[in-house]
Each structure stands twice: as C-alpha cells, then as structure tokens.
Design a protein around this motif. Structure first.
Motif, PDB file in Angstrom:
ATOM      1  N   GLU A 149      14.354  -2.292   4.708  1.00  0.00           N
ATOM      2  CA  GLU A 149      13.693  -3.226   4.084  1.00  0.00           C
ATOM      3  C   GLU A 149      12.972  -4.200   5.245  1.00  0.00           C
ATOM      4  OE1 GLU A 149      17.726  -4.914   5.287  1.00  0.00           O
ATOM      5  OE2 GLU A 149      17.210  -2.974   4.372  1.00  0.00           O
ATOM      6  N   ASN A 150      13.252  -4.214   6.333  1.00  0.00           N
ATOM      7  CA  ASN A 150      12.804  -4.890   7.465  1.00  0.00           C
ATOM      8  C   ASN A 150      11.458  -4.441   7.942  1.00  0.00           C
ATOM      9  OD1 ASN A 150      14.762  -6.824   7.499  1.00  0.00           O
ATOM     10  ND2 ASN A 150      16.098  -5.733   8.591  1.00  0.00           N
ATOM     11  N   LEU A 151      10.967  -2.984   7.649  1.00  0.00           N
ATOM     12  CA  LEU A 151       9.815  -2.510   7.980  1.00  0.00           C
ATOM     13  C   LEU A 151       8.631  -2.992   7.235  1.00  0.00           C
ATOM     14  CD1 LEU A 151      10.558   1.461   8.034  1.00  0.00           C
ATOM     15  CD2 LEU A 151      10.105   0.178  10.029  1.00  0.00           C
ATOM     16  N   GLY A 152       7.719  -3.444   7.828  1.00  0.00           N
ATOM     17  CA  GLY A 152       6.376  -3.899   7.157  1.00  0.00           C
ATOM     18  C   GLY A 152       5.759  -2.788   6.384  1.00  0.00           C
ATOM     19  N   ALA A 153       4.848  -3.108   5.506  1.00  0.00           N
ATOM     20  CA  ALA A 153       4.384  -2.181   4.439  1.00  0.00           C
ATOM     21  C   ALA A 153       3.404  -1.019   5.347  1.00  0.00           C
ATOM     22  CB  ALA A 153       3.439  -2.711   3.602  1.00  0.00           C
ATOM     23  N   THR A 154       2.690  -1.902   6.204  1.00  0.00           N
ATOM     24  CA  THR A 154       1.926  -0.740   7.295  1.00  0.00           C
ATOM     25  C   THR A 154       3.030   0.222   8.234  1.00  0.00           C
ATOM     26  OG1 THR A 154       0.153  -2.375   7.560  1.00  0.00           O
ATOM     27  CG2 THR A 154       0.302  -0.715   9.245  1.00  0.00           C
ATOM     28  N   GLU A 155       4.011  -0.163   8.648  1.00  0.00           N
ATOM     29  CA  GLU A 155       5.059   0.698   9.394  1.00  0.00           C
ATOM     30  C   GLU A 155       5.776   1.693   8.453  1.00  0.00           C
ATOM     31  OE1 GLU A 155       7.442  -2.794  10.507  1.00  0.00           O
ATOM     32  OE2 GLU A 155       7.156  -2.029  12.777  1.00  0.00           O
ATOM     33  N   ALA A 156       6.114   1.258   7.279  1.00  0.00           N
ATOM     34  CA  ALA A 156       6.451   2.049   6.270  1.00  0.00           C
ATOM     35  C   ALA A 156       5.677   3.238   5.806  1.00  0.00           C
ATOM     36  CB  ALA A 156       7.099   1.364   4.730  1.00  0.00           C
ATOM     37  N   GLY A 157       4.233   2.649   5.433  1.00  0.00           N
ATOM     38  CA  GLY A 157       3.526   3.551   5.390  1.00  0.00           C
ATOM     39  C   GLY A 157       3.013   4.836   6.387  1.00  0.00           C
ATOM     40  N   HIS A 158       3.002   4.150   7.466  1.00  0.00           N
ATOM     41  CA  HIS A 158       3.076   5.253   8.797  1.00  0.00           C
ATOM     42  C   HIS A 158       4.182   6.297   8.814  1.00  0.00           C
ATOM     43  CE1 HIS A 158      -0.716   3.340  10.467  1.00  0.00           C
ATOM     44  NE2 HIS A 158      -0.074   2.352  10.746  1.00  0.00           N
ATOM     45  N   ALA A 159       5.327   5.647   8.671  1.00  0.00           N
ATOM     46  CA  ALA A 159       6.631   6.374   8.794  1.00  0.00           C
ATOM     47  C   ALA A 159       6.524   7.552   7.488  1.00  0.00           C
ATOM     48  CB  ALA A 159       7.904   5.495   8.565  1.00  0.00           C
ATOM     49  N   LEU A 160       6.028   6.785   6.366  1.00  0.00           N
ATOM     50  CA  LEU A 160       6.133   8.213   5.391  1.00  0.00           C
ATOM     51  C   LEU A 160       5.104   9.171   5.444  1.00  0.00           C
ATOM     52  CD1 LEU A 160       6.375   5.688   2.255  1.00  0.00           C
ATOM     53  CD2 LEU A 160       8.192   7.403   2.866  1.00  0.00           C
ATOM     54  N   ASP A 161       3.964   8.683   6.179  1.00  0.00           N
ATOM     55  CA  ASP A 161       2.943   9.764   6.441  1.00  0.00           C
ATOM     56  C   ASP A 161       3.375  10.632   7.406  1.00  0.00           C
ATOM     57  OD1 ASP A 161       1.117   8.576   4.745  1.00  0.00           O
ATOM     58  OD2 ASP A 161       0.022   7.529   6.375  1.00  0.00           O
ATOM     59  N   LEU A 162       4.075  10.215   8.649  1.00  0.00           N
ATOM     60  CA  LEU A 162       4.350  10.924   9.469  1.00  0.00           C
ATOM     61  C   LEU A 162       5.632  12.069   9.140  1.00  0.00           C
ATOM     62  CD1 LEU A 162       4.403  11.989  12.400  1.00  0.00           C
ATOM     63  CD2 LEU A 162       6.148  10.034  13.083  1.00  0.00           C
ATOM     64  N   LEU A 163       6.571  11.575   8.369  1.00  0.00           N
ATOM     65  CA  LEU A 163       7.568  12.377   7.559  1.00  0.00           C
ATOM     66  C   LEU A 163       6.916  13.256   6.841  1.00  0.00           C
ATOM     67  CD1 LEU A 163      10.274   9.564   6.605  1.00  0.00           C
ATOM     68  CD2 LEU A 163      10.554  11.527   8.403  1.00  0.00           C
ATOM     69  N   GLY A 164       6.006  13.272   5.954  1.00  0.00           N
ATOM     70  CA  GLY A 164       5.338  13.927   5.212  1.00  0.00           C
ATOM     71  C   GLY A 164       4.762  15.070   6.172  1.00  0.00           C
ATOM     72  N   ARG A 165       4.132  14.838   7.034  1.00  0.00           N
ATOM     73  CA  ARG A 165       3.676  15.909   7.952  1.00  0.00           C
ATOM     74  C   ARG A 165       4.433  16.558   8.750  1.00  0.00           C
ATOM     75  NH1 ARG A 165      -0.154  11.611  10.244  1.00  0.00           N
ATOM     76  NH2 ARG A 165       1.147  11.473  12.025  1.00  0.00           N
ATOM     77  N   VAL A 166       5.673  15.950   9.000  1.00  0.00           N
ATOM     78  CA  VAL A 166       6.842  16.873   9.771  1.00  0.00           C
ATOM     79  C   VAL A 166       7.462  17.873   8.414  1.00  0.00           C
ATOM     80  CG1 VAL A 166       9.421  16.799  10.366  1.00  0.00           C
ATOM     81  CG2 VAL A 166       7.759  14.902  11.188  1.00  0.00           C
ATOM     82  N   ARG A 167       7.476  17.256   7.350  1.00  0.00           N
ATOM     83  CA  ARG A 167       8.015  18.191   6.300  1.00  0.00           C
ATOM     84  C   ARG A 167       7.140  19.272   6.051  1.00  0.00           C
ATOM     85  NH1 ARG A 167      10.661  17.352   0.304  1.00  0.00           N
ATOM     86  NH2 ARG A 167      10.843  19.553  -0.092  1.00  0.00           N
ATOM     87  N   GLN A 168       5.557  19.149   5.948  1.00  0.00           N
ATOM     88  CA  GLN A 168       4.735  19.982   5.719  1.00  0.00           C
ATOM     89  C   GLN A 168       4.785  21.118   6.793  1.00  0.00           C
ATOM     90  OE1 GLN A 168       0.959  18.062   5.445  1.00  0.00           O
ATOM     91  NE2 GLN A 168       1.064  17.795   3.445  1.00  0.00           N
ATOM     92  N   THR A 169       4.956  20.799   8.127  1.00  0.00           N
ATOM     93  CA  THR A 169       5.118  21.545   9.307  1.00  0.00           C
ATOM     94  C   THR A 169       6.402  22.571   9.108  1.00  0.00           C
ATOM     95  OG1 THR A 169       4.054  19.957  10.686  1.00  0.00           O
ATOM     96  CG2 THR A 169       5.415  21.516  11.770  1.00  0.00           C
ATOM     97  N   MET A 170       7.466  21.877   8.779  1.00  0.00           N
ATOM     98  CA  MET A 170       8.593  22.512   8.597  1.00  0.00           C
ATOM     99  C   MET A 170       8.437  23.638   7.519  1.00  0.00           C
ATOM    100  SD  MET A 170      11.341  19.591   9.715  1.00  0.00           S
ATOM    101  CE  MET A 170      12.929  20.758   9.225  1.00  0.00           C
ATOM    102  N   ASP A 171       7.975  22.945   6.360  1.00  0.00           N
ATOM    103  CA  ASP A 171       7.812  24.089   5.092  1.00  0.00           C
ATOM    104  C   ASP A 171       6.957  25.053   5.498  1.00  0.00           C
ATOM    105  OD1 ASP A 171       9.413  22.483   3.638  1.00  0.00           O
ATOM    106  OD2 ASP A 171       7.707  21.507   2.454  1.00  0.00           O
ATOM    107  N   ALA A 172       5.732  25.065   6.218  1.00  0.00           N
ATOM    108  CA  ALA A 172       4.947  26.200   6.641  1.00  0.00           C
ATOM    109  C   ALA A 172       5.771  27.086   7.651  1.00  0.00           C
ATOM    110  CB  ALA A 172       3.728  25.741   7.456  1.00  0.00           C
ATOM    111  N   ALA A 173       6.453  26.722   8.626  1.00  0.00           N
ATOM    112  CA  ALA A 173       7.316  27.539   9.454  1.00  0.00           C
ATOM    113  C   ALA A 173       8.303  28.474   8.580  1.00  0.00           C
ATOM    114  CB  ALA A 173       8.119  26.508  10.290  1.00  0.00           C
ATOM    115  N   GLU A 174       8.986  27.475   7.674  1.00  0.00           N
ATOM    116  CA  GLU A 174      10.230  28.233   6.681  1.00  0.00           C
ATOM    117  C   GLU A 174       9.284  29.455   5.786  1.00  0.00           C
ATOM    118  OE1 GLU A 174      13.746  26.950   4.469  1.00  0.00           O
ATOM    119  OE2 GLU A 174      11.996  25.885   3.661  1.00  0.00           O
ATOM    120  N   SER A 175       8.275  29.218   5.426  1.00  0.00           N
ATOM    121  CA  SER A 175       7.297  30.270   4.623  1.00  0.00           C
ATOM    122  C   SER A 175       6.820  31.173   5.441  1.00  0.00           C
ATOM    123  CB  SER A 175       6.305  29.657   3.980  1.00  0.00           C
ATOM    124  OG  SER A 175       6.336  28.718   2.915  1.00  0.00           O
TER     125      SER A 175
END
Length: 179
Positions: A149-175
């Motif tokens: 909850e201490n993350l600012g909106a911008t930080e949280a947005g960046h974290a969510l974007d990066l986590l999304g990219r990590v997941r896409q990368t991992m999903d592609a490798a799994e496929s």
C-alpha cells in the motif's frame, strides 16, 4: 550480474548478491539474470503467501478457503459459481474444490444450491457470513498488505507493467517448450 543497492532493499541485495557470487565462483561467465529474477519472484511469492495466510487465519479459515470465498464474492450478481468454473478459476483440482466447499459449508460460509439454468446443475453460493469474511479480507489486502500500500500509483503501475511482461515472456517460453 551486479545488483545495485539503489534499486533494491539492502537485505535483498545482500542475499541475491551472495547467491550470485556463489554461482559465479562455481560457473564463471554464466549469465545469472534469469536465475536471479526467478529467485526474486519466488521470495516475493513466499512473502505474499505468508501475509495472505495470516489474513485467512485471522478469519478462522485457511488460505485456500479464502481464495474460494474471494472468487465467489467477485462473481456477480449472485456470488455463486459452478464447481467447474470455481476450480478452473482457482487453477486447482475438482477434488480440492470439493473438499474446500465441504469445509466452508460446514462453517456456514457457502452452500450448494440448484443451478436454475442447468438441469441437475449445482452452484456454490456465498452465504452472508462468507461474504463478510471475503469483503473484510479484501479490505485488508487492499489497504495494508505486505507494505504494498506504500507504493505510489506510478510505482504500482510500473510494477504491474513489468510483471505483465515477465508473465508474457514466461508464457511464451512455456508454449514453445510444449510445441
């Protein structure tokens, strides 16, 4: 891979640096980036799971039971789902869902009701006490959980974007591995 203290907590840098140094001694020249990223994610996952378990236990249920209640609560309009939809959404076995529903039913938090749309179909429905537990847990998770909850909106947005990219990368490798 060198870890920079200005981008990570001192404890994280120390632990991951020690791991990286040990592997660098054993396998010089190896790019440890994928290993270190996965180790960092695993550590975060374990920390989040401990906090989630604490939230669940404070309501007198286990973390798997709380996941069932939260899934039902976010299923408008009736806070009910079929057992199949529930186990698919939670990515667990039908047997695990059945045991959790039995336990939650005994506690008076859910009930099995006839599905009005499917002959002989059953829905798992959230009872008022289960709804209260789910809403209280979601309030705790959204307002005071692991310090996130201490993350600012911008930080949280960046974290969510990066986590999304990590997941896409991992999903592609799994496929690719399955192909």
């Amino acid at each position: 891979m060198a870890l920079r203290a200005d981008k990570h907590s001192p404890a994280e840098v120390s632990e991951l640096s020690e791991i990286a140094d040990a592997w660098a001694r054993e396998l010089p020249g190896l790019d440890l980036t994928p290993f270190l990223v996965s180790a960092g994610i695993l550590r975060l996952s374990q920390q989040v799971e401990r906090a989630f378990t604490t939230v669940a236990r404070s309501s007198g249920i286990g973390p798997g039971d709380l996941r069932v209640l939260l899934a039902l609560r976010r299923s408008p309009p009736d806070c009910a789902m079929s057992p199949t939809a529930l186990f698919k959404q939670l990515m667990i076995t039908s047997g695990a869902v059945s045991k959790q529903v039995d336990r939650l039913s005994e506690l008076g938090l859910v009930e099995r009701v006839a599905d009005p749309d499917i002959l002989r179909g059953v829905l798992i429905s959230l009872k008022p006490t289960g709804r209260t537990i789910a809403e209280d847990a979601m309030l705790r998770i959204s307002t005071s959980f692991c310090g996130l909850e201490n993350l600012g909106a911008t930080e949280a947005g960046h974290a969510l974007d990066l986590l999304g990219r990590v997941r896409q990368t991992m999903d592609a490798a799994e496929s690719a591995e399955r192909a």
